[in-house]
Design a protein around this motif. Structure first.
Motif, PDB file in Angstrom:
ATOM      1  N   ALA A  38       0.863  -1.192   0.000  1.00  0.00           N
ATOM      2  CA  ALA A  38       0.000   0.000   0.000  1.00  0.00           C
ATOM      3  C   ALA A  38       0.895   1.236   0.000  1.00  0.00           C
ATOM      4  CB  ALA A  38      -0.926   0.001   1.220  1.00  0.00           C
ATOM      5  N   PRO A  39       1.139   1.843  -1.151  1.00  0.00           N
ATOM      6  CA  PRO A  39       2.151   2.898  -1.257  1.00  0.00           C
ATOM      7  C   PRO A  39       1.863   4.149  -0.442  1.00  0.00           C
ATOM      8  CG  PRO A  39       0.897   2.696  -3.309  1.00  0.00           C
ATOM      9  CD  PRO A  39       0.541   1.521  -2.465  1.00  0.00           C
TER      10      PRO A  39
ATOM     11  N   VAL B 109       1.788  -4.549   4.574  1.00  0.00           N
ATOM     12  CA  VAL B 109       2.163  -5.915   4.216  1.00  0.00           C
ATOM     13  C   VAL B 109       0.904  -6.701   3.864  1.00  0.00           C
ATOM     14  CG1 VAL B 109       2.001  -6.817   6.583  1.00  0.00           C
ATOM     15  CG2 VAL B 109       3.547  -7.910   4.960  1.00  0.00           C
ATOM     16  N   LEU B 110       1.038  -7.577   2.886  1.00  0.00           N
ATOM     17  CA  LEU B 110       0.002  -8.571   2.607  1.00  0.00           C
ATOM     18  C   LEU B 110       0.460  -9.854   3.270  1.00  0.00           C
ATOM     19  CD1 LEU B 110      -2.465  -9.822   1.167  1.00  0.00           C
ATOM     20  CD2 LEU B 110      -1.005 -10.145  -0.841  1.00  0.00           C
ATOM     21  N   VAL B 111      -0.281 -10.290   4.279  1.00  0.00           N
ATOM     22  CA  VAL B 111       0.080 -11.503   5.012  1.00  0.00           C
ATOM     23  C   VAL B 111      -0.869 -12.621   4.608  1.00  0.00           C
ATOM     24  CG1 VAL B 111      -1.307 -10.761   7.006  1.00  0.00           C
ATOM     25  CG2 VAL B 111       0.410 -12.559   7.293  1.00  0.00           C
TER      26      VAL B 111
ATOM     27  N   ILE C 236      -4.546  -7.627   4.219  1.00  0.00           N
ATOM     28  CA  ILE C 236      -3.667  -6.473   4.046  1.00  0.00           C
ATOM     29  C   ILE C 236      -3.652  -5.696   5.355  1.00  0.00           C
ATOM     30  CG2 ILE C 236      -3.380  -4.233   2.936  1.00  0.00           C
ATOM     31  CD1 ILE C 236      -4.352  -5.374   0.373  1.00  0.00           C
ATOM     32  N   CYS C 237      -2.456  -5.499   5.891  1.00  0.00           N
ATOM     33  CA  CYS C 237      -2.263  -4.719   7.112  1.00  0.00           C
ATOM     34  C   CYS C 237      -1.479  -3.461   6.742  1.00  0.00           C
ATOM     35  CB  CYS C 237      -1.500  -5.518   8.163  1.00  0.00           C
ATOM     36  SG  CYS C 237      -2.288  -7.076   8.626  1.00  0.00           S
ATOM     37  N   ALA C 238      -2.016  -2.306   7.081  1.00  0.00           N
ATOM     38  CA  ALA C 238      -1.384  -1.045   6.706  1.00  0.00           C
ATOM     39  C   ALA C 238      -1.365  -0.096   7.896  1.00  0.00           C
ATOM     40  CB  ALA C 238      -2.117  -0.405   5.530  1.00  0.00           C
TER      41      ALA C 238
END
Length: 260
Positions: A22-23, A29-31, A39-41
């Motif tokens: 996610a820029p 990170v995509l876990v 997706i954790c941002a």
């Protein structure tokens, strides 16, 4: 009895971390835990909650939000906004994620800022809360390393890594990291949140219309400890792969890597 996906009782599902997905986030990170993908941002806000200001509480805050996207399950899941409220399960899980991350964060070193960790489930196959905690810690570490790199922080606030995994009793045997069919039919289901030095943050466990013995509980905790050790090694590698400062700038990475 063989597990549905052929794993051994003490075997995690295939676990992967893809950092920087996610820029616009400070850390992301995509876990993946098998077919469970989240997706954790982490987003940094240079402010603290009003209650902290009102009470004069020093330092910063780490909090989390959790949601399952409509297409994450076989049958479309209604968005919370369509119901006009957050459902009880999502509320409980996001509070768990926040507690878990704060347990390993020195909030005074964080300074007067808030880090939001958003966990959005793309695909659910059991263990979305454990994947969210594990990935959320990676996203948080990447964001904090970014603040170190830009001079926003002089000390790394994360004291160590935290991860989570499920364990349960399925078909009469203790097993690690339950997928959805196992979770659905388990006699006992535990979610274990643990730091890299093997201290517990939280235990959530219950018999599903069943009881369990002390020996079974010890067996599940032993499995969980083994799983956490493997997850921490993968977390450390993912944080380094994100292209962050040296181990000297981030003591948590040094302590994690030495155990790998």
């Amino acid at each position: 009895m063989p597990r549905p996906d052929g794993r051994e009782p003490d075997q995690l599902r295939p676990v992967s971390f893809v950092p920087n997905v996610a820029p616009h986030a400070a850390g992301s990170v995509l876990v993946s835990f098998g077919n469970t993908r989240v997706i954790c941002a982490a987003t940094v806000q240079e402010d603290v909650p009003r209650w902290m200001k009102a009470q004069g509480v020093p330092g910063g805050w780490v909090t989390a939000e959790y949601s399952m996207l409509p297409y994450s399950t076989h049958d479309r899941k209604t968005r919370d906004i369509a119901r006009g409220r957050l459902d009880g399960r999502s509320s409980e899980i996001q509070r768990l994620i926040g507690r878990s991350l704060r347990a390993v964060t020195d909030l005074k070193k964080l300074g007067p800022r808030t880090v939001w960790v958003d966990c959005d489930v793309l695909q659910a196959d059991g263990g979305t809360r454990t994947a969210s905690i594990t990935g959320g810690c990676v996203a948080l570490a990447i964001a904090l390393n970014g603040l170190i790199g830009t001079g926003g922080l002089t000390e790394f606030p994360l004291t160590q890594l935290v991860a989570a995994v499920s364990a349960g009793v399925w078909e009469g045997s203790p097993i690690l990291d339950l997928n959805y069919p196992e979770d659905r039919d388990a006699a006992v289901d535990f979610n274990v949140v643990m730091t890299e030095d093997h201290n517990f943050v939280e235990l959530q466990g219950s018999g599903e219309e069943n009881i369990f013995t002390g020996a079974e509980m010890e067996a599940m905790l032993t499995l969980a400890r083994t799983g956490i050790e493997e997850l921490v090694r993968k977390q450390s590698a993912a944080i380094l792969a994100a292209g962050q400062p040296s181990e000297e700038a981030s003591p948590v990475l040094g302590s994690s890597l030495k155990t790998s």
